[in-house]
Design a protein around this motif. Structure first.
Motif, PDB file in Angstrom:
ATOM      1  N   ARG A 196       0.892  -1.355  -0.046  1.00 42.94           N
ATOM      2  CA  ARG A 196      -0.141   0.019  -0.063  1.00 42.94           C
ATOM      3  C   ARG A 196       0.867   1.248  -0.058  1.00 42.94           C
ATOM      4  N   PHE A 197       2.054   1.072   0.895  1.00 45.30           N
ATOM      5  CA  PHE A 197       2.717   2.247   0.669  1.00 45.30           C
ATOM      6  C   PHE A 197       3.378   2.664  -0.653  1.00 45.30           C
ATOM      7  N   GLU A 198       3.983   1.632  -1.410  1.00 49.06           N
ATOM      8  CA  GLU A 198       4.447   1.617  -2.604  1.00 49.06           C
ATOM      9  C   GLU A 198       3.593   2.242  -3.540  1.00 49.06           C
ATOM     10  N   MET A 199       2.235   1.820  -3.557  1.00 53.34           N
ATOM     11  CA  MET A 199       1.077   2.080  -4.524  1.00 53.34           C
ATOM     12  C   MET A 199       0.821   3.686  -4.431  1.00 53.34           C
ATOM     13  N   LEU A 200       0.914   3.923  -2.996  1.00 48.94           N
ATOM     14  CA  LEU A 200       0.549   5.407  -2.766  1.00 48.94           C
ATOM     15  C   LEU A 200       1.660   6.354  -3.235  1.00 48.94           C
ATOM     16  N   ARG A 201       2.783   5.834  -3.202  1.00 55.75           N
ATOM     17  CA  ARG A 201       4.081   6.892  -3.911  1.00 55.75           C
ATOM     18  C   ARG A 201       4.015   6.742  -4.990  1.00 55.75           C
ATOM     19  N   GLY A 202       3.115   6.131  -5.875  1.00 56.86           N
ATOM     20  CA  GLY A 202       3.255   5.921  -7.536  1.00 56.86           C
ATOM     21  C   GLY A 202       3.635   4.910  -8.039  1.00 56.86           C
ATOM     22  N   ARG A 203       3.985   3.720  -7.417  1.00 56.31           N
ATOM     23  CA  ARG A 203       4.615   2.608  -8.177  1.00 56.31           C
ATOM     24  C   ARG A 203       3.387   1.654  -8.488  1.00 56.31           C
ATOM     25  N   GLN A 204       3.620   1.099  -9.358  1.00 58.00           N
ATOM     26  CA  GLN A 204       2.648  -0.133  -9.816  1.00 58.00           C
ATOM     27  C   GLN A 204       3.043  -1.381  -9.219  1.00 58.00           C
ATOM     28  N   VAL A 205       2.321  -1.787  -8.295  1.00 63.02           N
ATOM     29  CA  VAL A 205       2.489  -2.799  -7.290  1.00 63.02           C
ATOM     30  C   VAL A 205       2.151  -4.240  -8.198  1.00 63.02           C
ATOM     31  N   HIS A 206       3.100  -5.182  -8.034  1.00 62.53           N
ATOM     32  CA  HIS A 206       2.842  -6.520  -8.808  1.00 62.53           C
ATOM     33  C   HIS A 206       3.092  -7.358  -7.409  1.00 62.53           C
ATOM     34  N   TYR A 207       1.743  -7.671  -7.037  1.00 62.21           N
ATOM     35  CA  TYR A 207       1.489  -8.879  -5.914  1.00 62.21           C
ATOM     36  C   TYR A 207       0.418  -9.794  -6.465  1.00 62.21           C
ATOM     37  N   ILE A 208       0.696 -10.845  -6.621  1.00 61.20           N
ATOM     38  CA  ILE A 208      -0.413 -12.104  -6.929  1.00 61.20           C
ATOM     39  C   ILE A 208      -0.168 -13.135  -5.634  1.00 61.20           C
ATOM     40  N   PRO A 209      -1.244 -13.056  -4.796  1.00 58.01           N
ATOM     41  CA  PRO A 209      -1.221 -13.999  -3.855  1.00 58.01           C
ATOM     42  C   PRO A 209      -1.447 -15.398  -4.517  1.00 58.01           C
ATOM     43  N   TRP A 218       8.633 -18.332  -9.113  1.00 52.73           N
ATOM     44  CA  TRP A 218       9.283 -17.423  -9.768  1.00 52.73           C
ATOM     45  C   TRP A 218       8.948 -17.785 -11.248  1.00 52.73           C
ATOM     46  N   ALA A 219       8.976 -19.110 -11.724  1.00 50.66           N
ATOM     47  CA  ALA A 219       8.919 -19.142 -13.145  1.00 50.66           C
ATOM     48  C   ALA A 219       7.451 -18.922 -13.747  1.00 50.66           C
ATOM     49  N   ALA A 220       6.608 -19.202 -12.512  1.00 50.41           N
ATOM     50  CA  ALA A 220       5.078 -19.256 -13.143  1.00 50.41           C
ATOM     51  C   ALA A 220       4.402 -17.944 -12.961  1.00 50.41           C
ATOM     52  N   VAL A 221       5.034 -17.085 -11.886  1.00 49.04           N
ATOM     53  CA  VAL A 221       4.428 -15.824 -11.569  1.00 49.04           C
ATOM     54  C   VAL A 221       5.271 -14.696 -11.992  1.00 49.04           C
ATOM     55  N   LEU A 222       6.687 -14.593 -12.051  1.00 54.21           N
ATOM     56  CA  LEU A 222       7.414 -13.353 -12.226  1.00 54.21           C
ATOM     57  C   LEU A 222       7.606 -13.169 -13.775  1.00 54.21           C
ATOM     58  N   GLN A 223       7.597 -14.129 -14.562  1.00 51.03           N
ATOM     59  CA  GLN A 223       8.130 -14.212 -15.773  1.00 51.03           C
ATOM     60  C   GLN A 223       7.468 -12.821 -16.592  1.00 51.03           C
ATOM     61  N   GLY A 224       6.304 -12.611 -16.316  1.00 48.55           N
ATOM     62  CA  GLY A 224       5.417 -11.534 -17.112  1.00 48.55           C
ATOM     63  C   GLY A 224       6.055  -9.944 -16.614  1.00 48.55           C
ATOM     64  N   THR A 225       6.800  -9.990 -15.471  1.00 49.04           N
ATOM     65  CA  THR A 225       7.005  -8.552 -15.088  1.00 49.04           C
ATOM     66  C   THR A 225       8.268  -7.965 -15.630  1.00 49.04           C
ATOM     67  N   SER A 226       8.354  -6.675 -15.258  1.00 47.90           N
ATOM     68  CA  SER A 226       9.397  -5.914 -16.176  1.00 47.90           C
ATOM     69  C   SER A 226      10.974  -6.460 -15.913  1.00 47.90           C
ATOM     70  N   ASP A 227      11.036  -6.818 -14.554  1.00 47.85           N
ATOM     71  CA  ASP A 227      12.254  -7.556 -14.032  1.00 47.85           C
ATOM     72  C   ASP A 227      11.760  -8.816 -13.542  1.00 47.85           C
TER      73      ASP A 227
END
Length: 990
Positions: A126-139, A585-594
């Motif tokens: 929530r902090f990161e989202m408030l300060r303008g970042r696009q949060v990537h969080y998939i439960p 990481w292979a199933a969830v993070l591969q579509g992220t910018s990093d």
């Protein structure tokens, strides 16, 4: 001062307070005395009551019980908690913040450990989202494994059920647990798209996992071998180190047994002829492994002695430094007959005590220690990891005499066959040793022993054909990758490295039905495995399309499209669930910018679990860690620091924390109290929870509500978009508060960035208590309540209060989203419907103006001296004279009061006195009851270029003025008269 009507001879800069000066913001003396305090209490006299602008707001001071619960749910719905994550994913943002969710296990109800972990993550998101970042969080959820299988099958067991039937029941059980946990996470206010979670039983996830498996297999990192593994007879499966828990109270029947020396070592025989009848003495806590013995190991550079027992003629070979301990244990003297180095034992041969035809060589080994036993180690390669290493080196047999149920096979002989090795099998082996005269001593040994973490039953080490990951080939790369990872706390890095060192190899195959099948086919005749990138890729595509049930549903012709299909059968093993989750990481993070997450945040138990399995798989495939930082938090424990357990009755249920329980000591606290508990805790140690800490959290939130209500009440009717005062025109104390607000926002931002929500709360409480309640609020009440509604002074104050309210509300929002949104609904001047869509704390560098800090804090130093001169008395009842020699400090005070004497200047307001006079020296004709005091104040400007230690004196005398009946300040000649300010306000009102 720049922009204040006069320019000082210096450029302005930072003040460094003298040691002798303590700001009144620290102790709150005189808070609220004078007219403002009396007006606040509603005591303005009759006809003037309606002319006093007292605070008013619909924001409730207190919410409790069902009203609190209803309000939180209402806030979640009204402020779009459910849509917030999707909204922020769609907005444009230059930076992404990726927190990868470690999957909780889908085998039970939500507990406070979940609350600690999920809320901690949500605060940062929530902090990161408030300060303008696009949060990537998939439960996500970890959905496979034996505990789910056992719970799903219950009393039925696996008897008569096909793998597909077992899998169906396990899936249904996992789905129920996921639904309950997900509902709880949402109620706690955790921000996510709850319709887009990841589950390790999804076909797409399983396909990604198999691609990781294939990559590692093609590099030779995954291989099949026959070697000892931790085996759970109670689960009938191999286990990895991470699936063990060590019982420190385990009791074993330890024995000392003899192996007769039938062929003396050549180096000794030449020197010491005539030493016939020597027996090698060994010690073991696992007597059942004696039938599988293949060697006795010694330490090459240690000293060994042949000793003769005084109570009989037995000759024993033991380590020299263990002789004294052995004599005490046996209750007899041991006379040394000869001493040798371990290397001289090379070539010696013993006779197996229970297998007369079997020869047992003496072999060197570096794992032999002198801490316990005899310094000579009984070696059964089938039942020990270090023993297996010796066998590999010396080409010894690794024959297994124990089946999957933990019972001796026919290879152990008719006397032992079918006996449980941990029970009657141990009895029988000890009995056999007695019969042949090889048993020297038996004793009870309490020691740490590995147990199956699911069934809570002891495991055995036995060899079996399994699939392994060669962690030895990955360790150096993993350590190198960890050097680039930030670890919080840093002390956890040592544990991570130690766990890596201890991981000899990783067994990833399990003999179960509920899991991801290992995509291997075996030749019907030879048992040789068939696996290559084409077969695995084909299976992965099938899993992605149909799910892994198709491994059992489809004919082998469909699964294995090429080659002589009829010659092969599909494998029956599934992958270890740590491999399941470690490939996330292979199933969830591969579509992220990093493809690396900014952070993994889990409990300390994951140091040897998910943190490590994720590291190994990522390093193996990509040569880098899957995370940039690791946050390792402690466990939730009871208020007494004990581990929570149902048997002790000390389990704290988060649902009861929120909604209340039958016990009156556990009222309905709501979700924000639970979140405050997480934020306030020292997460890097064990985190205590119970009525005491929860009550304290509730009380702290209550104090916060009180301050927020004061702020809201005094902003009634104020629209900052049209009525805010330009900072340069504001009163200096108001500008100073904006300066403090800016400092506060910087500290809070830094603390959130460090995953230190506890520091956020401490910073918040210091700001609220010291800077606001004890200092600013006590000064401004007269101006707020008694000044004309649209006056510059009042609007200046409201401008500061609105900025403070906005800053404080945003500062608490990541921790207390329900309260923050509730405040935002009552606050003035907002264009956006929810706080979380409107950004982080807004602070301006304009708020930090040259000379501002020095002027106000110089006045605070004088105020301190003044208030300490009249302890226990009202500052408003005194006239204050301040004498300062011409110089920087005098000019600073002049900026707060240009006229020589005043009852309404900013300096008078700060002092809260009836009247303040500013002079260059004290008059000679002071009244006899005058209180005199002296002080100094260090002005430090331009980083120390300009320094002036300024002396000042104060004279305090009781005022001769009467009290104004409206504002209650001592500023009039007669008690029946209004002061000029109040006279103007009242006349305008009428």
């Amino acid at each position: 001062i720049i922009g204040w009507g006069r320019r000082p001879p210096w450029g302005g800069g930072l003040l460094r307070r003298a040691v002798s000066f303590t700001s009144s913001r620290c102790h709150g003396v005189g808070s609220g005395e004078g007219g403002a305090r009396h007006a606040d209490s509603g005591s303005a006299q009759g006809g003037y009551r309606d002319t006093v602008l007292l605070p008013h707001t619909e924001f409730p001071m207190k919410l409790s019980g069902q009203k609190l619960l209803d309000r939180e749910v209402e806030i979640q719905q009204k402020c779009g908690f459910a849509e917030l994550y999707s909204w922020q994913r769609e907005r444009k943002s230059k930076k992404e913040f990726c927190l990868h969710d470690g999957p909780p296990y889908a085998n039970g109800d939500p507990h406070v450990g979940h609350a600690l972990n999920k809320i901690l993550k949500d605060i940062r998101n929530r902090f990161e989202m408030l300060r303008g970042r696009q949060v990537h969080y998939i439960p996500g959820w970890d959905c496979h494994g034996l505990p789910i299988e056992l719970k799903a099958l219950g009393e039925v067991g696996t008897s008569g059920l096909s793998p597909l039937q077992i899998r169906q029941k396990a899936r249904e059980f996992a789905e129920g647990a996921i639904a309950r946990q997900k509902a709880a996470f949402q109620r706690w206010g955790v921000m996510a798209d709850w319709d887009q979670c990841y589950y390790t039983y999804d076909g797409a996830y399983e396909a990604a996992q198999l691609k990781v498996f294939q990559e590692m297999f093609s590099k030779g990192i995954i291989y099949q071998d026959y070697k000892p593994v931790f085996w759970s007879p109670s689960s009938r499966t191999a286990l990895a180190e991470a699936e063990l828990e060590y019982n420190t109270e385990h009791v074993s029947r330890a024995i000392y047994a003899t192996f007769p020396l039938v062929k003396p070592p050549p180096k000794i025989a030449a020197e010491k002829a005539g030493l016939e009848g020597v027996s090698v003495l060994v010690w073991t806590t696992q007597p059942w492994t004696i039938p599988a013995n293949q060697a006795v190991c010694y330490m090459p550079n240690a000293q060994y002695s042949v000793v003769k027992r005084a109570d009989n003629t037995q000759l024993l070979l033991v380590a020299t430094e263990r002789t004294a301990s052995m004599a005490a244990l046996l209750g007899t003297q041991l006379e040394s007959v000869g001493t040798f180095t371990g290397s001289q034992l090379e070539g010696g041969i013993c006779k197996h005590p229970t297998l007369p035809d079997k020869d047992v060589p003496l072999l060197p080994a570096n794992h032999v220690t002198m801490d316990k036993g005899t310094g000579l180690v009984h070696t059964a390669p089938a039942h020990g990891m270090e023993d297996y290493s010796v066998a590999s080196h010396f080409k010894l047999s690794v024959e297994c005499m124990v089946d999957e149920d933990g019972k001796f096979t026919e290879l152990a002989g008719p006397e032992l066959q079918s006996l449980s090795v941990m029970a009657e099998g141990t009895d029988k082996v000890i009995s056999m040793l007695k019969e042949c005269g090889a048993l020297v001593k038996e004793e009870q040994c309490v020691h740490s022993y590995p147990y199956d973490w699911r069934t809570k039953q002891p495991v055995v080490i036995r060899p079996s054909k399994q699939w392994f990951i060669n962690t030895a080939s990955l360790k150096d790369k993993a350590k190198e990758a960890l050097q680039k990872v930030r670890v919080l706390p840093e002390s956890a890095r040592g544990s991570l490295l130690a766990m890596l060192d201890r991981r000899t190899y990783w067994c990833i195959s399990r003999q179960r039905s509920w899991g991801v099948p290992i995509p291997v086919f075996y030749h019907r005749e030879t048992g040789e495995p068939l696996i290559n990138k084409h077969t695995v890729s084909h299976i992965a595509n099938l899993f992605k399309e149909k799910g892994s049930d198709c491994w059992w549903e489809l004919p082998i012709e469909t699964l294995l499209k090429a080659g002589p299909v009829a010659d092969y059968v599909r494998g029956e093993d599934v992958l270890d669930i740590w491999f399941d989750s470690g490939a996330s990481w292979a199933a969830v993070l591969q579509g992220t910018s990093d493809p690396r997450a900014d952070a993994y945040v889990e409990g300390k138990d994951q140091i040897g679990g998910w943190f490590q399995s994720s590291l190994f798989t990522s390093v193996a495939v990509r040569n880098k860690a899957p995370y940039k930082s690791l946050v390792v938090h402690g466990f939730a424990v009871s208020e007494n620091g004990d581990k929570m357990s149902k048997s002790l009755g000390n389990v704290v249920d988060p649902d009861v924390v929120i909604n209340g329980g039958q016990d009156p000591i556990m009222p309905a606290y709501g979700a924000d109290v639970l979140r405050w508990w997480v934020a306030e805790s020292n997460i890097f140690s064990e985190v205590q929870i119970g009525p005491t800490v929860l009550n304290l959290a509730r009380d702290n939130i209550g104090k916060l509500r009180s301050i927020l209500k004061f702020l809201l009440g005094n902003l009634q009717g104020f629209d900052p978009r049209v009525q805010a005062v330009d900072p340069k025109q504001m009163h200096y104390i108001d500008q100073y508060m904006l300066h403090l607000l800016r400092e506060f926002s910087i500290k809070v931002t830094d603390a959130y960035s460090e995953f230190d929500a506890g520091r956020v709360i401490r910073t918040l409480q210091a700001f609220l208590t010291r800077d606001l309640s004890s200092f600013y609020f006590s000064i401004i009440k007269d101006r707020l309540y008694c000044e004309p509604e649209d006056s510059l002074g009042r609007r200046s104050c409201q401008t500061a209060l609105e900025e403070i309210l906005d800053g404080v509300t945003r500062a608490i929002a990541p921790i207390l989203p329900h309260l923050a949104e509730e405040v935002y609904l009552h606050a003035p001047g907002h264009d956006r419907e929810t706080l979380f869509k409107s950004g982080w704390i807004k602070s301006s560098s304009v708020w930090r103006r040259p000379g501002l800090e020095e002027a106000v804090e110089g006045a605070c130093a004088i105020r301190d001296l003044f208030l300490s001169s009249i302890p226990g008395k009202h500052a408003a009842q005194y006239d204050l004279t301040i004498a300062i020699e011409p110089g920087l400090l005098f000019e600073l005070m002049e900026s707060l009061q240009e006229e020589p004497t005043s009852t309404s200047s900013q300096l008078a307001e700060l002092m809260m006195a009836a009247r303040v006079s500013l002079v260059s020296e004290l008059p000679c004709d002071l009244p006899p009851d005058t209180l005199l005091n002296h002080g100094t104040f260090l002005i430090n400007l331009e980083g120390g270029v300009i320094r002036e230690d300024s002396a000042y004196s104060i004279a305090v005398v009781p005022t001769s003025a009467a009290r104004c009946p409206r504002c209650r300040r001592y500023t009039v000649q007669s008690a029946d008269c209004l002061c000029p300010r109040c006279k103007t306000v009242v006349s305008q009102a009428h």
